[in-house]
Scaffold this motif. Structure first.
Motif, PDB file in Angstrom:
ATOM      1  N   HIS A   8      30.531  44.238  45.483  1.00 39.67           N
ATOM      2  CA  HIS A   8      31.944  44.841  45.017  1.00 39.67           C
ATOM      3  C   HIS A   8      31.806  46.411  44.973  1.00 39.67           C
ATOM      4  CE1 HIS A   8      33.387  41.014  43.543  1.00 39.67           C
ATOM      5  NE2 HIS A   8      31.965  40.629  43.511  1.00 39.67           N
ATOM      6  N   SER A  12      37.536  46.931  43.183  1.00 35.34           N
ATOM      7  CA  SER A  12      37.600  45.797  42.238  1.00 35.34           C
ATOM      8  C   SER A  12      37.612  46.365  40.703  1.00 35.34           C
ATOM      9  CB  SER A  12      36.263  45.208  42.554  1.00 35.34           C
ATOM     10  OG  SER A  12      36.329  43.749  41.952  1.00 35.34           O
ATOM     11  N   ASP A  38      35.660  41.618  47.044  1.00 37.14           N
ATOM     12  CA  ASP A  38      36.291  42.024  45.642  1.00 37.14           C
ATOM     13  C   ASP A  38      37.209  41.012  45.160  1.00 37.14           C
ATOM     14  OD1 ASP A  38      34.941  44.533  45.350  1.00 37.14           O
ATOM     15  OD2 ASP A  38      36.442  45.728  46.589  1.00 37.14           O
ATOM     16  N   HIS A  39      37.149  41.133  43.755  1.00 35.20           N
ATOM     17  CA  HIS A  39      37.923  40.126  43.024  1.00 35.20           C
ATOM     18  C   HIS A  39      39.331  40.088  43.278  1.00 35.20           C
ATOM     19  CE1 HIS A  39      35.107  38.256  40.366  1.00 35.20           C
ATOM     20  NE2 HIS A  39      34.407  39.362  40.635  1.00 35.20           N
ATOM     21  N   ASN A  40      40.070  39.278  44.170  1.00 32.92           N
ATOM     22  CA  ASN A  40      41.222  39.155  44.446  1.00 32.92           C
ATOM     23  C   ASN A  40      41.988  40.653  45.143  1.00 32.92           C
ATOM     24  OD1 ASN A  40      41.686  36.464  43.056  1.00 32.92           O
ATOM     25  ND2 ASN A  40      40.792  37.759  41.508  1.00 32.92           N
ATOM     26  N   GLU A  64      36.678  37.786  46.992  1.00 32.27           N
ATOM     27  CA  GLU A  64      36.426  36.833  46.011  1.00 32.27           C
ATOM     28  C   GLU A  64      37.757  36.222  45.214  1.00 32.27           C
ATOM     29  OE1 GLU A  64      32.874  36.023  42.656  1.00 32.27           O
ATOM     30  OE2 GLU A  64      33.258  38.117  43.292  1.00 32.27           O
ATOM     31  N   ASP A  66      39.453  34.244  42.452  1.00 36.94           N
ATOM     32  CA  ASP A  66      39.341  33.378  40.954  1.00 36.94           C
ATOM     33  C   ASP A  66      40.126  32.535  41.025  1.00 36.94           C
ATOM     34  OD1 ASP A  66      38.239  35.846  40.898  1.00 36.94           O
ATOM     35  OD2 ASP A  66      38.029  35.871  38.743  1.00 36.94           O
ATOM     36  N   HIS A  75      34.707  30.863  41.682  1.00 39.21           N
ATOM     37  CA  HIS A  75      34.908  32.028  42.532  1.00 39.21           C
ATOM     38  C   HIS A  75      34.585  31.625  43.930  1.00 39.21           C
ATOM     39  CE1 HIS A  75      33.997  34.990  38.945  1.00 39.21           C
ATOM     40  NE2 HIS A  75      34.941  34.211  38.806  1.00 39.21           N
ATOM     41  N   TYR A  95      47.104  39.029  40.021  1.00 36.22           N
ATOM     42  CA  TYR A  95      45.907  39.029  39.544  1.00 36.22           C
ATOM     43  C   TYR A  95      45.950  40.304  38.378  1.00 36.22           C
ATOM     44  CZ  TYR A  95      40.830  38.853  38.309  1.00 36.22           C
ATOM     45  OH  TYR A  95      39.658  38.636  37.668  1.00 36.22           O
ATOM     46  N   ASP A 258      25.923  40.130  44.521  1.00 33.84           N
ATOM     47  CA  ASP A 258      27.105  40.403  43.605  1.00 33.84           C
ATOM     48  C   ASP A 258      26.847  41.655  42.898  1.00 33.84           C
ATOM     49  OD1 ASP A 258      29.300  39.699  42.494  1.00 33.84           O
ATOM     50  OD2 ASP A 258      28.136  38.654  40.793  1.00 33.84           O
TER      51      ASP A 258
END
Length: 293
Positions: A8, A12, A38-40, A64, A66, A75, A95, A258
């Motif tokens: 990440h 993120s 990265d998250h979304n 990544e 969710d 995830h 998000y 991670d």
């Protein structure tokens, strides 16, 4: 070959390091292949793609996502997909709005649970113009408050990775501090990423699924292409369980630290729990990507 496919960057909401810093760390770890997932969020992965060739490091596009798996959240890591497809921008914007909507709710839950009042202005300042999340709330909580239940995260056995540990212990699904996000169903994610030419890998399954073979089987039957067998969160038992599951069904095994930078200070980029040659596994992942393309 050495790879870390779950990194990440500061794009993120919960990570701190720039793409340039990640490339430097990857060279120091002598990594051959990396992915920012990265998250979304897609900006970091796209920036990495433009810079990595000059650094002599191969990359995969990653994200990544969710999503809900029944009443649980999993995830899913999408690799190799067309991140410029407009659906990913819509996912990102949704998000961000969900983080904004649930931030105040989570702050209230934490204040009520511990019987204290946090400085919301300070929390907002920590977010640097973004919606504040559990990250900024937890930072303010642990750095400014005294409460016996917080000691494990401040100076005790959970203090090596305090923000992540506080989330998994107190704020995740089923915990008193959970603020429900409106997320897509996992089947939608599988269908969409496949349609965009990408392969789907279940991230750090020991964190979300534990050793639940029925859950792993449901995800396999639903179309996921593999599991992140080697993760900084996994012990030997977890690695063996998901390694055997992937081998049994011909699924891809992946490797991910991670890494989040200062947000998860005990996680080192490149340290995935696998020290061998990952060429065979990477080739299988690339075959799955080629299949969906």
């Amino acid at each position: 070959m050495k790879a870390d496919l779950h990194i990440h960057c500061s794009a993120s909401f919960d990570a701190t390091e720039s793409v340039d810093t990640i490339l430097r760390l990857a060279r120091e770890q002598q990594l051959d292949l990396i992915a920012i997932s990265d998250h979304n969020e897609i900006d970091g992965a796209l920036e990495l793609e433009t810079k990595a060739s000059a650094a002599g490091i191969e990359t995969l596009r990653g994200i990544e996502i969710d999503c809900f798996f029944g009443r649980n959240i999993v995830h899913l890591l999408g690799y190799g997909c067309d991140l410029r497809d407009p659906g990913f921008a819509r996912l990102k914007n949704h998000y961000i709005e969900e983080l904004r909507r649930t931030g105040k709710q989570r702050l209230t839950l934490i204040e009520e649970h511990y019987g204290l009042k946090l400085d919301e202005a300070a929390i907002i300042a920590r977010a640097h113009g973004r919606p504040y999340t559990n990250v900024e709330i937890t930072q303010e909580l642990l750095q400014t408050q005294i409460h016996p239940d917080l000691k494990p995260y401040q100076t005790g056995e959970r203090s090596a990775n305090p923000i992540a540990n506080f989330y998994w212990d107190q704020l995740a699904v089923g915990c008193w501090g959970y603020a429900e996000l409106r997320l897509p169903d996992w089947r939608q994610v599988v269908a969409y990423v496949h349609a965009c030419g990408g392969a789907l890998i279940v991230a750090h399954p020991m964190q979300n699924l534990k050793l639940d073979e029925a859950a792993a089987e449901a995800l396999r039957e639903g179309g996921v292409d593999g599991f992140e067998v080697y993760s900084s969160y996994h012990d030997a038992r977890g690695r063996q369980f998901y390694h055997e599951f992937c081998r049994r069904w011909g699924l891809a095994e992946t490797f991910g630290s991670d890494f989040h930078g200062a947000t998860k200070p005990n996680i080192v980029l490149g340290k995935t729990g696998f020290d061998g040659d990952c060429t065979e596994s990477v080739m299988l992942l690339k075959e799955r990507i080629a299949h969906w393309r």
